[in-house]
Design a protein around this motif. Structure first.
Motif, PDB file in Angstrom:
ATOM      1  N   LEU A   1     -15.466  40.692   1.445  1.00  0.00           N
ATOM      2  CA  LEU A   1     -15.590  40.234   2.834  1.00  0.00           C
ATOM      3  C   LEU A   1     -16.536  41.128   3.622  1.00  0.00           C
ATOM      4  O   LEU A   1     -17.298  40.654   4.468  1.00  0.00           O
ATOM      5  CB  LEU A   1     -14.220  40.197   3.498  1.00  0.00           C
ATOM      6  N   GLN A   2     -16.506  42.423   3.354  1.00  0.00           N
ATOM      7  CA  GLN A   2     -17.414  43.334   4.048  1.00  0.00           C
ATOM      8  C   GLN A   2     -18.859  43.054   3.647  1.00  0.00           C
ATOM      9  O   GLN A   2     -19.765  43.097   4.481  1.00  0.00           O
ATOM     10  CB  GLN A   2     -17.051  44.790   3.741  1.00  0.00           C
ATOM     11  N   HIS A   3     -19.080  42.726   2.364  1.00  0.00           N
ATOM     12  CA  HIS A   3     -20.431  42.328   1.945  1.00  0.00           C
ATOM     13  C   HIS A   3     -20.889  41.116   2.738  1.00  0.00           C
ATOM     14  O   HIS A   3     -22.057  41.029   3.144  1.00  0.00           O
ATOM     15  CB  HIS A   3     -20.435  42.001   0.450  1.00  0.00           C
ATOM     16  N   ALA A   4     -19.986  40.142   2.936  1.00  0.00           N
ATOM     17  CA  ALA A   4     -20.343  38.937   3.692  1.00  0.00           C
ATOM     18  C   ALA A   4     -20.722  39.292   5.129  1.00  0.00           C
ATOM     19  O   ALA A   4     -21.715  38.794   5.671  1.00  0.00           O
ATOM     20  CB  ALA A   4     -19.179  37.948   3.676  1.00  0.00           C
ATOM     21  N   ILE A   5     -19.944  40.176   5.756  1.00  0.00           N
ATOM     22  CA  ILE A   5     -20.220  40.582   7.135  1.00  0.00           C
ATOM     23  C   ILE A   5     -21.549  41.308   7.233  1.00  0.00           C
ATOM     24  O   ILE A   5     -22.327  41.122   8.186  1.00  0.00           O
ATOM     25  CB  ILE A   5     -19.068  41.472   7.653  1.00  0.00           C
ATOM     26  N   ASP A   6     -21.850  42.138   6.224  1.00  0.00           N
ATOM     27  CA  ASP A   6     -23.075  42.948   6.238  1.00  0.00           C
ATOM     28  C   ASP A   6     -24.306  42.165   5.806  1.00  0.00           C
ATOM     29  O   ASP A   6     -25.428  42.674   5.884  1.00  0.00           O
ATOM     30  CB  ASP A   6     -22.918  44.164   5.321  1.00  0.00           C
ATOM     31  N   GLY A   7     -24.123  40.941   5.318  1.00  0.00           N
ATOM     32  CA  GLY A   7     -25.254  40.148   4.877  1.00  0.00           C
ATOM     33  C   GLY A   7     -25.720  40.450   3.464  1.00  0.00           C
ATOM     34  O   GLY A   7     -26.819  40.030   3.066  1.00  0.00           O
ATOM     35  N   ASP A   8     -24.908  41.179   2.688  1.00  0.00           N
ATOM     36  CA  ASP A   8     -25.262  41.464   1.295  1.00  0.00           C
ATOM     37  C   ASP A   8     -25.111  40.204   0.452  1.00  0.00           C
ATOM     38  O   ASP A   8     -24.239  39.369   0.699  1.00  0.00           O
ATOM     39  CB  ASP A   8     -24.373  42.568   0.728  1.00  0.00           C
ATOM     40  N   VAL A   9     -25.912  40.101  -0.593  1.00  0.00           N
ATOM     41  CA  VAL A   9     -25.912  38.897  -1.421  1.00  0.00           C
ATOM     42  C   VAL A   9     -25.206  39.119  -2.751  1.00  0.00           C
ATOM     43  O   VAL A   9     -24.517  38.220  -3.249  1.00  0.00           O
ATOM     44  CB  VAL A   9     -27.355  38.410  -1.662  1.00  0.00           C
ATOM     45  N   PHE A  10     -25.347  40.314  -3.347  1.00  0.00           N
ATOM     46  CA  PHE A  10     -24.813  40.568  -4.684  1.00  0.00           C
ATOM     47  C   PHE A  10     -23.811  41.721  -4.664  1.00  0.00           C
ATOM     48  O   PHE A  10     -23.899  42.636  -3.837  1.00  0.00           O
ATOM     49  CB  PHE A  10     -25.942  40.908  -5.661  1.00  0.00           C
ATOM     50  N   ALA A  11     -22.864  41.680  -5.615  1.00  0.00           N
ATOM     51  CA  ALA A  11     -21.902  42.763  -5.798  1.00  0.00           C
ATOM     52  C   ALA A  11     -21.402  42.719  -7.233  1.00  0.00           C
ATOM     53  O   ALA A  11     -21.363  41.651  -7.857  1.00  0.00           O
ATOM     54  CB  ALA A  11     -20.731  42.642  -4.826  1.00  0.00           C
ATOM     55  N   SER A  12     -21.013  43.874  -7.754  1.00  0.00           N
ATOM     56  CA  SER A  12     -20.439  43.941  -9.095  1.00  0.00           C
ATOM     57  C   SER A  12     -19.454  45.096  -9.135  1.00  0.00           C
ATOM     58  O   SER A  12     -19.810  46.233  -8.789  1.00  0.00           O
ATOM     59  CB  SER A  12     -21.535  44.139 -10.150  1.00  0.00           C
ATOM     60  N   ASP A  13     -18.208  44.811  -9.532  1.00  0.00           N
ATOM     61  CA  ASP A  13     -17.153  45.822  -9.500  1.00  0.00           C
ATOM     62  C   ASP A  13     -16.206  45.638 -10.675  1.00  0.00           C
ATOM     63  O   ASP A  13     -15.977  44.517 -11.150  1.00  0.00           O
ATOM     64  CB  ASP A  13     -16.351  45.736  -8.197  1.00  0.00           C
ATOM     65  N   ARG A  14     -15.610  46.752 -11.104  1.00  0.00           N
ATOM     66  CA  ARG A  14     -14.535  46.724 -12.082  1.00  0.00           C
ATOM     67  C   ARG A  14     -13.221  46.588 -11.319  1.00  0.00           C
ATOM     68  O   ARG A  14     -12.944  47.375 -10.397  1.00  0.00           O
ATOM     69  CB  ARG A  14     -14.535  48.017 -12.898  1.00  0.00           C
ATOM     70  N   VAL A  15     -12.399  45.593 -11.690  1.00  0.00           N
ATOM     71  CA  VAL A  15     -11.183  45.282 -10.931  1.00  0.00           C
ATOM     72  C   VAL A  15      -9.994  45.198 -11.884  1.00  0.00           C
ATOM     73  O   VAL A  15     -10.068  44.549 -12.927  1.00  0.00           O
ATOM     74  CB  VAL A  15     -11.336  43.950 -10.164  1.00  0.00           C
ATOM     75  N   PHE A  16      -8.901  45.841 -11.494  1.00  0.00           N
ATOM     76  CA  PHE A  16      -7.644  45.786 -12.240  1.00  0.00           C
ATOM     77  C   PHE A  16      -6.602  45.068 -11.403  1.00  0.00           C
ATOM     78  O   PHE A  16      -6.403  45.395 -10.233  1.00  0.00           O
ATOM     79  CB  PHE A  16      -7.151  47.204 -12.558  1.00  0.00           C
ATOM     80  N   ASP A  17      -5.913  44.046 -12.009  1.00  0.00           N
ATOM     81  CA  ASP A  17      -4.829  43.391 -11.275  1.00  0.00           C
ATOM     82  C   ASP A  17      -3.494  43.447 -12.018  1.00  0.00           C
ATOM     83  O   ASP A  17      -2.453  43.153 -11.442  1.00  0.00           O
ATOM     84  CB  ASP A  17      -5.196  41.942 -10.921  1.00  0.00           C
ATOM     85  N   GLY A  18      -3.505  43.787 -13.321  1.00  0.00           N
ATOM     86  CA  GLY A  18      -2.261  43.931 -14.069  1.00  0.00           C
ATOM     87  C   GLY A  18      -1.767  42.670 -14.719  1.00  0.00           C
ATOM     88  O   GLY A  18      -0.800  42.707 -15.478  1.00  0.00           O
ATOM     89  N   GLY A  19      -2.388  41.512 -14.452  1.00  0.00           N
ATOM     90  CA  GLY A  19      -1.884  40.252 -14.963  1.00  0.00           C
ATOM     91  C   GLY A  19      -2.715  39.703 -16.098  1.00  0.00           C
ATOM     92  O   GLY A  19      -3.895  40.022 -16.250  1.00  0.00           O
ATOM     93  N   GLY A  20      -2.111  38.846 -16.922  1.00  0.00           N
ATOM     94  CA  GLY A  20      -2.833  38.176 -17.989  1.00  0.00           C
ATOM     95  C   GLY A  20      -3.083  39.075 -19.184  1.00  0.00           C
ATOM     96  O   GLY A  20      -2.734  40.256 -19.208  1.00  0.00           O
ATOM     97  N   ASP A  21      -3.718  38.501 -20.199  1.00  0.00           N
ATOM     98  CA  ASP A  21      -4.033  39.256 -21.401  1.00  0.00           C
ATOM     99  C   ASP A  21      -5.128  40.283 -21.165  1.00  0.00           C
ATOM    100  O   ASP A  21      -5.255  41.243 -21.922  1.00  0.00           O
ATOM    101  CB  ASP A  21      -4.464  38.305 -22.523  1.00  0.00           C
ATOM    102  N   THR A  22      -5.941  40.068 -20.148  1.00  0.00           N
ATOM    103  CA  THR A  22      -7.025  40.991 -19.821  1.00  0.00           C
ATOM    104  C   THR A  22      -6.859  41.426 -18.371  1.00  0.00           C
ATOM    105  O   THR A  22      -7.357  40.761 -17.463  1.00  0.00           O
ATOM    106  CB  THR A  22      -8.400  40.310 -20.025  1.00  0.00           C
ATOM    107  N   PRO A  23      -6.179  42.537 -18.117  1.00  0.00           N
ATOM    108  CA  PRO A  23      -5.894  42.924 -16.735  1.00  0.00           C
ATOM    109  C   PRO A  23      -7.061  43.556 -15.996  1.00  0.00           C
ATOM    110  O   PRO A  23      -6.992  43.741 -14.788  1.00  0.00           O
ATOM    111  CB  PRO A  23      -4.752  43.927 -16.892  1.00  0.00           C
TER     112      PRO A  23
END
Length: 280
Positions: free
Chosen positions: A170-192
Protein backbone atom coordinates in the motif's frame (compact mmCIF):
# COMPACT_ATOMS: atom_id res chain seq x y z
CA UNK A 1 -10.57 -38.47 -6.37
CA UNK A 2 -7.87 -37.44 -8.87
CA UNK A 3 -4.71 -36.07 -7.29
CA UNK A 4 -4.80 -33.05 -9.57
CA UNK A 5 -8.11 -32.01 -8.01
CA UNK A 6 -6.68 -32.32 -4.52
CA UNK A 7 -3.63 -30.32 -5.58
CA UNK A 8 -5.85 -27.56 -6.95
CA UNK A 9 -7.67 -27.32 -3.63
CA UNK A 10 -4.36 -27.29 -1.79
CA UNK A 11 -3.06 -24.45 -3.93
CA UNK A 12 -6.23 -22.52 -3.18
CA UNK A 13 -5.70 -22.94 0.55
CA UNK A 14 -2.16 -21.64 0.25
CA UNK A 15 -3.16 -18.60 -1.73
CA UNK A 16 -5.93 -17.80 0.72
CA UNK A 17 -3.34 -17.50 3.45
CA UNK A 18 -1.08 -15.32 1.39
CA UNK A 19 -3.85 -12.99 0.32
CA UNK A 20 -4.09 -11.29 3.03
CA UNK A 21 -6.74 -11.00 3.00
CA UNK A 22 -3.57 -12.83 4.20
CA UNK A 23 -4.45 -10.59 3.36
CA UNK A 24 -4.15 -8.65 6.80
CA UNK A 25 -2.94 -5.11 6.72
CA UNK A 26 -0.81 -2.95 8.96
CA UNK A 27 2.55 -2.87 10.67
CA UNK A 28 5.80 -1.32 9.51
CA UNK A 29 8.87 -2.38 7.60
CA UNK A 30 11.53 -4.48 9.29
CA UNK A 31 14.16 -1.77 9.30
CA UNK A 32 12.09 1.43 9.42
CA UNK A 33 9.58 3.32 11.51
CA UNK A 34 5.81 3.14 11.09
CA UNK A 35 4.57 3.61 7.54
CA UNK A 36 2.25 6.55 6.86
CA UNK A 37 -0.07 4.11 5.07
CA UNK A 38 -0.86 2.40 8.38
CA UNK A 39 -2.61 5.52 9.69
CA UNK A 40 -5.42 5.24 7.15
CA UNK A 41 -6.26 1.57 7.67
CA UNK A 42 -9.86 0.74 8.56
CA UNK A 43 -10.87 -2.20 10.75
CA UNK A 44 -13.58 -4.09 8.88
CA UNK A 45 -15.43 -7.31 8.13
CA UNK A 46 -15.90 -8.24 4.46
CA UNK A 47 -17.60 -11.02 2.50
CA UNK A 48 -16.62 -12.15 -1.00
CA UNK A 49 -18.17 -14.49 -3.56
CA UNK A 50 -15.82 -16.64 -5.67
CA UNK A 51 -16.67 -17.59 -9.24
CA UNK A 52 -14.89 -19.29 -12.12
CA UNK A 53 -14.07 -16.84 -14.92
CA UNK A 54 -11.90 -18.93 -17.28
CA UNK A 55 -10.39 -22.38 -17.83
CA UNK A 56 -7.86 -23.79 -20.29
CA UNK A 57 -8.70 -26.61 -22.73
CA UNK A 58 -7.00 -29.24 -20.56
CA UNK A 59 -7.95 -27.80 -17.19
CA UNK A 60 -8.44 -30.10 -14.20
CA UNK A 61 -11.31 -27.82 -13.11
CA UNK A 62 -14.45 -27.24 -15.18
CA UNK A 63 -16.62 -25.62 -12.51
CA UNK A 64 -15.97 -23.80 -9.25
CA UNK A 65 -17.85 -21.71 -6.75
CA UNK A 66 -17.22 -20.53 -3.24
CA UNK A 67 -17.09 -17.70 -0.76
CA UNK A 68 -14.92 -16.34 1.98
CA UNK A 69 -15.16 -13.95 4.86
CA UNK A 70 -12.37 -11.71 6.08
CA UNK A 71 -12.01 -9.80 9.34
CA UNK A 72 -9.23 -7.28 9.87
CA UNK A 73 -9.05 -5.43 13.16
CA UNK A 74 -6.71 -3.08 14.97
CA UNK A 75 -6.40 -4.07 18.64
CA UNK A 76 -4.35 -2.51 21.40
CA UNK A 77 -1.17 -4.51 20.77
CA UNK A 78 -1.27 -5.08 17.03
CA UNK A 79 -3.38 -6.29 14.12
CA UNK A 80 -5.62 -9.36 14.01
CA UNK A 81 -6.90 -10.91 10.79
CA UNK A 82 -9.21 -13.87 10.32
CA UNK A 83 -9.95 -15.57 7.01
CA UNK A 84 -12.55 -18.27 6.47
CA UNK A 85 -13.33 -19.70 3.05
CA UNK A 86 -15.11 -22.53 1.30
CA UNK A 87 -14.63 -23.70 -2.27
CA UNK A 88 -16.18 -26.45 -4.41
CA UNK A 89 -14.12 -27.58 -7.41
CA UNK A 90 -15.51 -29.95 -10.05
CA UNK A 91 -13.33 -31.99 -12.43
CA UNK A 92 -14.07 -33.08 -16.01
CA UNK A 93 -15.12 -36.55 -14.86
CA UNK A 94 -17.80 -35.10 -12.60
CA UNK A 95 -15.77 -35.57 -9.42
CA UNK A 96 -15.87 -32.72 -6.93
CA UNK A 97 -13.99 -31.66 -3.85
CA UNK A 98 -15.34 -29.43 -1.09
CA UNK A 99 -12.46 -27.56 0.52
CA UNK A 100 -12.73 -25.15 3.43
CA UNK A 101 -10.00 -23.26 5.15
CA UNK A 102 -9.45 -20.88 8.03
CA UNK A 103 -6.48 -18.81 9.13
CA UNK A 104 -6.05 -16.53 12.13
CA UNK A 105 -3.08 -14.18 12.40
CA UNK A 106 -1.83 -11.67 14.95
CA UNK A 107 1.06 -9.33 14.27
CA UNK A 108 2.40 -6.61 16.55
CA UNK A 109 2.75 -3.05 15.27
CA UNK A 110 6.55 -3.28 15.05
CA UNK A 111 6.37 -6.46 12.91
CA UNK A 112 8.63 -8.28 15.34
CA UNK A 113 6.13 -10.88 16.60
CA UNK A 114 3.71 -12.96 14.57
CA UNK A 115 1.33 -15.77 15.54
CA UNK A 116 -0.68 -17.95 13.18
CA UNK A 117 -3.17 -20.82 13.17
CA UNK A 118 -4.22 -22.60 9.98
CA UNK A 119 -6.93 -25.27 9.65
CA UNK A 120 -7.72 -27.11 6.42
CA UNK A 121 -10.86 -29.21 5.83
CA UNK A 122 -11.83 -31.57 3.01
CA UNK A 123 -15.51 -32.53 2.71
CA UNK A 124 -16.09 -31.38 6.28
CA UNK A 125 -13.20 -33.29 7.87
CA UNK A 126 -10.17 -31.61 9.42
CA UNK A 127 -7.18 -32.72 7.32
CA UNK A 128 -4.43 -30.40 8.51
CA UNK A 129 -3.72 -27.92 11.29
CA UNK A 130 -0.67 -25.70 11.71
CA UNK A 131 -0.02 -23.52 14.77
CA UNK A 132 3.05 -21.48 15.43
CA UNK A 133 4.74 -18.15 16.00
CA UNK A 134 7.66 -16.18 14.64
CA UNK A 135 9.99 -13.60 16.16
CA UNK A 136 12.19 -11.11 14.34
CA UNK A 137 15.61 -10.90 15.98
CA UNK A 138 18.58 -8.68 15.09
CA UNK A 139 19.97 -11.00 12.42
CA UNK A 140 17.22 -13.53 11.61
CA UNK A 141 13.57 -14.52 11.91
CA UNK A 142 12.99 -17.53 14.16
CA UNK A 143 9.86 -19.61 13.44
CA UNK A 144 8.55 -22.09 16.02
CA UNK A 145 5.86 -24.54 14.89
CA UNK A 146 3.73 -26.12 17.62
CA UNK A 147 1.54 -28.22 15.29
CA UNK A 148 1.64 -30.61 13.51
CA UNK A 149 5.14 -31.15 14.98
CA UNK A 150 7.28 -29.19 17.41
CA UNK A 151 10.07 -27.76 15.27
CA UNK A 152 12.05 -24.52 14.91
CA UNK A 153 13.54 -23.00 11.78
CA UNK A 154 15.37 -19.80 10.85
CA UNK A 155 14.67 -17.38 8.00
CA UNK A 156 16.61 -14.34 6.72
CA UNK A 157 16.01 -11.18 8.75
CA UNK A 158 14.50 -9.38 5.73
CA UNK A 159 11.62 -11.89 5.55
CA UNK A 160 8.31 -10.06 5.90
CA UNK A 161 5.14 -11.16 7.68
CA UNK A 162 1.79 -10.92 5.80
CA UNK A 163 0.55 -7.78 7.53
CA UNK A 164 3.90 -6.10 7.08
CA UNK A 165 4.02 -7.05 3.42
CA UNK A 166 0.52 -5.75 2.69
CA UNK A 167 1.16 -2.37 4.25
CA UNK A 168 4.40 -2.13 2.32
CA UNK A 169 2.51 -2.70 -0.93
CA UNK A 170 0.00 0.00 0.00
CA UNK A 171 2.87 2.38 0.72
CA UNK A 172 4.30 1.63 -2.73
CA UNK A 173 0.90 2.58 -4.19
CA UNK A 174 0.85 5.86 -2.23
CA UNK A 175 4.42 6.68 -3.28
CA UNK A 176 3.75 5.94 -6.95
CA UNK A 177 6.15 2.98 -7.12
CA UNK A 178 5.45 0.42 -9.83
CA UNK A 179 7.49 -2.67 -8.86
CA UNK A 180 8.27 -4.54 -5.63
CA UNK A 181 9.76 -7.90 -4.68
CA UNK A 182 9.85 -9.35 -1.16
CA UNK A 183 10.30 -12.62 0.71
CA UNK A 184 7.12 -13.27 2.74
CA UNK A 185 6.34 -15.86 5.42
CA UNK A 186 2.74 -16.61 6.43
CA UNK A 187 3.00 -20.10 7.99
CA UNK A 188 0.24 -21.67 5.90
CA UNK A 189 0.18 -24.30 3.17
CA UNK A 190 2.90 -26.64 1.99
CA UNK A 191 5.10 -23.66 1.11
CA UNK A 192 4.93 -21.08 3.92
CA UNK A 193 7.58 -18.77 2.41
CA UNK A 194 7.43 -17.16 -1.04
CA UNK A 195 9.30 -14.55 -3.03
CA UNK A 196 6.46 -12.30 -4.16
CA UNK A 197 6.93 -10.00 -7.14
CA UNK A 198 4.36 -7.23 -7.46
CA UNK A 199 3.30 -4.65 -10.04
CA UNK A 200 1.28 -1.69 -8.74
CA UNK A 201 -1.15 0.22 -10.96
CA UNK A 202 -2.20 3.82 -10.74
CA UNK A 203 -5.41 4.77 -8.96
CA UNK A 204 -8.70 3.56 -10.49
CA UNK A 205 -12.29 4.40 -9.57
CA UNK A 206 -14.24 1.91 -7.46
CA UNK A 207 -16.63 -0.27 -9.48
CA UNK A 208 -17.88 -2.89 -7.00
CA UNK A 209 -21.53 -3.34 -6.07
CA UNK A 210 -20.99 -4.26 -2.45
CA UNK A 211 -23.40 -3.51 0.35
CA UNK A 212 -21.35 -0.82 2.08
CA UNK A 213 -23.26 1.25 4.61
CA UNK A 214 -20.08 2.88 5.95
CA UNK A 215 -18.82 3.86 2.46
CA UNK A 216 -15.39 2.31 2.93
CA UNK A 217 -15.28 0.44 -0.40
CA UNK A 218 -16.34 3.25 -2.72
CA UNK A 219 -12.96 5.02 -2.87
CA UNK A 220 -10.32 4.73 -5.63
CA UNK A 221 -8.16 1.62 -5.53
CA UNK A 222 -4.79 0.40 -6.83
CA UNK A 223 -4.62 -2.95 -8.59
CA UNK A 224 -1.66 -4.89 -7.21
CA UNK A 225 -0.69 -7.88 -9.37
CA UNK A 226 1.47 -10.47 -7.62
CA UNK A 227 3.41 -13.56 -8.70
CA UNK A 228 4.28 -16.12 -5.98
CA UNK A 229 7.60 -17.97 -6.37
CA UNK A 230 8.36 -20.80 -3.90
CA UNK A 231 11.69 -20.34 -2.14
CA UNK A 232 14.43 -22.78 -3.23
CA UNK A 233 12.46 -23.99 -6.26
CA UNK A 234 14.29 -24.76 -9.50
CA UNK A 235 11.22 -23.72 -11.49
CA UNK A 236 11.44 -20.12 -12.69
CA UNK A 237 7.66 -19.94 -13.15
CA UNK A 238 5.38 -18.66 -10.35
CA UNK A 239 3.31 -21.20 -8.42
CA UNK A 240 0.33 -18.91 -8.94
CA UNK A 241 -0.58 -15.29 -9.58
CA UNK A 242 -3.09 -12.94 -8.05
CA UNK A 243 -4.33 -9.39 -8.44
CA UNK A 244 -6.03 -7.49 -5.62
CA UNK A 245 -7.86 -4.17 -5.86
CA UNK A 246 -6.74 -2.37 -2.70
CA UNK A 247 -8.20 0.86 -1.44
CA UNK A 248 -5.74 2.99 0.52
CA UNK A 249 -7.79 2.23 3.65
CA UNK A 250 -6.84 -1.46 3.32
CA UNK A 251 -10.20 -2.70 2.02
CA UNK A 252 -9.82 -5.23 -0.81
CA UNK A 253 -12.54 -4.33 -3.30
CA UNK A 254 -12.04 -7.43 -5.46
CA UNK A 255 -9.45 -9.94 -6.64
CA UNK A 256 -8.53 -12.46 -9.33
CA UNK A 257 -6.65 -15.71 -8.61
CA UNK A 258 -4.77 -17.30 -11.52
CA UNK A 259 -3.82 -20.98 -11.13
CA UNK A 260 -2.60 -21.39 -14.70
CA UNK A 261 -5.29 -23.71 -16.04
CA UNK A 262 -8.17 -21.83 -14.41
CA UNK A 263 -8.97 -18.44 -12.88
CA UNK A 264 -11.26 -17.40 -10.04
CA UNK A 265 -12.67 -13.96 -9.36
CA UNK A 266 -13.60 -12.76 -5.89
CA UNK A 267 -16.39 -10.16 -5.83
CA UNK A 268 -16.92 -8.05 -2.73
CA UNK A 269 -20.59 -8.41 -1.74
CA UNK A 270 -20.71 -6.90 1.76
CA UNK A 271 -18.37 -4.86 3.98
CA UNK A 272 -18.79 -3.24 7.37
CA UNK A 273 -16.48 -0.99 9.40
CA UNK A 274 -15.51 -2.08 12.94
CA UNK A 275 -15.14 0.35 15.87
CA UNK A 276 -11.74 1.50 17.08
CA UNK A 277 -10.31 -0.33 20.12
CA UNK A 278 -10.64 1.15 23.60
CA UNK A 279 -7.06 1.05 24.94
CA UNK A 280 -5.50 2.56 28.05
Amino acid sequence: MPNIMRNAAGRYATIAAAVVLGAALGGCSAQAGPSPAANGLVSHVAEYRLRLISTSANSSVIAARGAFGFRFEKVCDGWISELRNSLILQGPQGSAINSSYSMTQWEDFAAKHYRFRVRDFQDGYLTDEVNGNAERQDDKVVVHYEKPVDVTEELPVDTLFPTQHSIKLLQHAIDGDVFASDRVFDGGGDTPTYQISAVVSGAMDADNKARDENHIADKPFHRISMAFFPIDSDDDRPAYEMSIDYGKNGVAQGLVQNYGDFKLQGDLIRVRELPAPQCD
